[in-house]
Scaffold this active site. Structure first.
Site, PDB file in Angstrom:
ATOM      1  N   GLU A 135      31.004  44.624  42.642  1.00 35.47           N
ATOM      2  CA  GLU A 135      31.299  45.869  43.349  1.00 35.47           C
ATOM      3  C   GLU A 135      30.719  47.059  42.593  1.00 35.47           C
ATOM      4  O   GLU A 135      30.310  48.048  43.199  1.00 35.47           O
ATOM      5  CB  GLU A 135      32.812  46.035  43.535  1.00 35.47           C
ATOM      6  CG  GLU A 135      33.184  47.033  44.616  1.00 35.47           C
ATOM      7  CD  GLU A 135      34.644  46.952  45.028  1.00 35.47           C
ATOM      8  OE1 GLU A 135      34.945  46.230  46.000  1.00 35.47           O
ATOM      9  OE2 GLU A 135      35.484  47.603  44.377  1.00 35.47           O
ATOM     10  N   HIS A 191      33.448  18.838  36.448  1.00 38.89           N
ATOM     11  CA  HIS A 191      33.474  17.768  37.447  1.00 38.89           C
ATOM     12  C   HIS A 191      33.212  18.318  38.848  1.00 38.89           C
ATOM     13  O   HIS A 191      33.527  17.656  39.839  1.00 38.89           O
ATOM     14  CB  HIS A 191      34.820  17.049  37.386  1.00 38.89           C
ATOM     15  CG  HIS A 191      35.079  16.422  36.052  1.00 38.89           C
ATOM     16  ND1 HIS A 191      34.687  15.140  35.742  1.00 38.89           N
ATOM     17  CD2 HIS A 191      35.661  16.926  34.923  1.00 38.89           C
ATOM     18  CE1 HIS A 191      35.029  14.872  34.487  1.00 38.89           C
ATOM     19  NE2 HIS A 191      35.613  15.937  33.973  1.00 38.89           N
ATOM     20  N   LYS A 228      34.905  48.302  56.701  1.00 36.57           N
ATOM     21  CA  LYS A 228      36.217  48.822  57.096  1.00 36.57           C
ATOM     22  C   LYS A 228      36.117  49.592  58.413  1.00 36.57           C
ATOM     23  O   LYS A 228      36.946  49.428  59.319  1.00 36.57           O
ATOM     24  CB  LYS A 228      36.762  49.751  56.005  1.00 36.57           C
ATOM     25  CG  LYS A 228      37.179  49.076  54.716  1.00 36.57           C
ATOM     26  CD  LYS A 228      37.704  50.132  53.756  1.00 36.57           C
ATOM     27  CE  LYS A 228      38.057  49.550  52.404  1.00 36.57           C
ATOM     28  NZ  LYS A 228      38.526  50.594  51.466  1.00 36.57           N
TER      29      LYS A 228
END
EC number: 5.3.1.9
Length: 549
Positions: A355, A386, A514
């Site tokens: 960000e 793994h 937004k």
């Protein structure tokens, strides 16, 4: 601030020429040719933390050119500007002063002719008094019960940071049950509400603006749930608290003025865990441990501010990151904490870094023609071994990695920790030096396999190595050491952004999504076919709405 594109500097040209000479040199050769390499390329911080950057594809000459880059772009001046309160967040006309929140010397920091440390200390005192009352059972709910549950409602920096820290410092946790709700998906809040009792629960609404849709939507739903049981509006005063810079919106929501823990516009959301947004941390580990947490961050702040370029840990790690993204062409960096309590550390710095430095416009408002922030990802060791280490060992991409581990575990169950640390050491060794064709061939011959089997399997067992890593060994994950480690990564991000000539403290890309989501939300309530969106978005919306008829 020097607004120089770093690829227009002499240091960049020097690094570019230097890269051509060393790009194919293997770490095996770098270590073989310099027996003092570890000593030269490692730093100990306060005898608590070892930073080993010797397993990077750098030489003495590389480091000289990288340090010249930091000097040519005048990083030290940038550091002084930030610490002085200069408005280095130019696009929002704001100072960037999260360092003030952990200024343990109380050195005056003047902003708009006021010493902001007076307000910082007053807030810390208010947080201290409240947290002690809750922890000691003196703060009562609407039926007179002491508080057992704390629900932090926030998103982004108001969630990722506090959640990461409370998890990392779980060994220091008291009796309070901590819950974090971030996602606007109603499932997140619903599952938490199933576990708690309104009579002994407090809600912390953490939102700098008190307008963040996810947070306010969850807060209203939590409030509705609470009032369903309490049947008393005044009971909110015992159970709802705001951690916000927007006093007016918090009051309009129904928060009592005394229940508002403010923070300021000079605190960025992704650096807000040091502020009132960190109240859940204080409630979890207590004020004394929270102070130690601040102390550790302040110690790293002092190191960052006062230490010369060559021994400055955040500067060095930032330069090495830029070396890989802009010369080797790496696109990602991985963070692997070998400590299960730190399972959210990578996610937190994924947000902080991406960000902050996920930008493509320089400080002059021009499009950039070089790489800026890398993709950050990671999981705790040994789980990652793994899952995705295979790609790092034998894939086609260069992925610089940070390995972090404590010397002492909080849970040294039998020999578990020694096995964990053995994996930590082994992975950085394997990534650096790999397994050559000759060494594999020798082992296969010793195993008495037949020639056909050897010939068939040999190519698949080769691990090329030469994958760079930083190793950070910490004596123990304590509040102090965690504070220092977080501040180290914060300052690394700042240096990267400063050298890359971008503004690291805004996030305009987040705002666009937004705005669009609000428009679409309003439209979804209208029972007509959409005509104003692109074909794909229109098709998705219409398919969704077909089930709503």
């Amino acid at each position: 601030m020097k607004n120089i594109n770093f690829n227009n500097t002499q240091s960049y040209q020097d690094l570019k020429n230097h890269f051509r000479k060393i790009k194919n040199i293997h770490l095996r050769d770098l270590f073989a040719s310099d027996l003092n390499r570890f000593k030269k390329f490692s730093i100990i911080f306060e005898n608590e933390m070892l930073i080993d950057f010797s397993k990077n594809r750098i030489t003495d000459e590389t480091l000289i050119y990288l340090l010249n880059l930091a000097k040519e772009t005048d990083v030290k001046s940038g550091i002084k500007l930030m610490f002085s309160g200069a408005k280095i967040n130019k696009t929002e006309n704001r100072s960037v002063l999260h360092i003030a929140l952990r200024n343990r010397t109380n050195r005056p920091i003047i902003l708009n002719n006021c010493n902001i440390m007076l307000e910082v200390n007053a807030l810390l005192e208010k947080m201290k008094n409240f947290s002690k009352m809750v922890i000691h059972g003196e703060w009562k709910g609407y039926t007179g019960k002491s508080i057992s549950n704390v629900v932090n409602i926030g998103i982004g920096g108001s969630d990722l940071g506090p959640y990461m820290v409370t998890e990392a410092l779980r060994p220091y946790k008291n009796h309070l049950n901590m819950y974090y709700v971030s996602n606007i998906d109603g499932t997140h809040l619903t599952e938490v509400l199933k576990k708690i009792n309104p009579e002994n629960t407090i809600f912390l609404i953490a939102s700098k603006t008190f307008t963040t849709d996810e947070t306010i939507t969850n807060a209203h739903s939590a409030k509705k749930w609470f009032l369903h049981y309490s049947q008393d509006q005044s009971a909110l005063d015992k159970h709802f608290f705001a951690l916000s810079a927007n006093i007016k919106n918090a009051l309009n929501f129904g928060i009592n003025i005394n229940n508002i823990f403010k923070f300021w516009d000079w605190v960025g959301g992704r650096f807000s865990l040091w502020s009132s947004a960190g109240l859940s941390i204080m409630l979890s580990i207590g004020f004394d441990n929270f102070e130690k947490f601040l102390d550790g961050a302040h110690a790293m702040d002092n190191h960052f501010y006062h230490t010369n370029y060559k021994e400055n840990i955040p500067i060095l790690l930032a330069l090495i990151s830029i070396w890989y993204t802009n010369f080797f062409g790496s696109e990602t960096e991985a963070i692997f904490p070998y400590d299960q309590y730190m399972h959210r550390f990578s996610a937190y710095f994924q947000q902080s870094n991406m960000e902050s430095n996920g930008k493509s416009i320089n400080r002059n408002g021009q499009r950039i023609n070089y790489q800026t922030g890398p993709i950050i990802w990671g999981e705790p060791g040994t789980n990652g071994q793994h899952a995705f280490y295979q790609l790092i060992h034998q894939g086609t991409r260069l992925i610089p990695c940070d390995f972090i581990a404590p010397v002492f575990s909080h849970n040294d169950l039998n020999n578990h920790h020694m096995k964990l640390i053995s994996n930590f050491f082994a992975q950085t060794q394997a990534l650096a030096f790999g397994q050559s064709r000759d060494s594999i061939l020798h082992r296969l011959i010793l195993s008495k396999k037949n020639q056909d089997d050897i010939k068939r399997i040999l190519p698949f067992k080769i691990c090329k190595g030469n994958q760079p890593t930083n190793s950070i060994l910490i004596r123990k994950i304590t509040p102090y050491n965690l504070g220092a480690l977080i501040a180290l990564y914060e300052h690394k991000i700042f240096v990267q952004g400063y050298i890359l000539n971008i503004f690291s403290f805004d996030q305009w890309g987040v705002e666009l999504g937004k705005e669009l989501s609000q428009n679409i939300y309003n439209y979804l309530n209208i029972n007509v076919k959409n005509k104003s969106y692109d074909a794909s978005t229109e098709g998705l919306i219409n398919f969704y709405k077909s089930f709503m008829i």
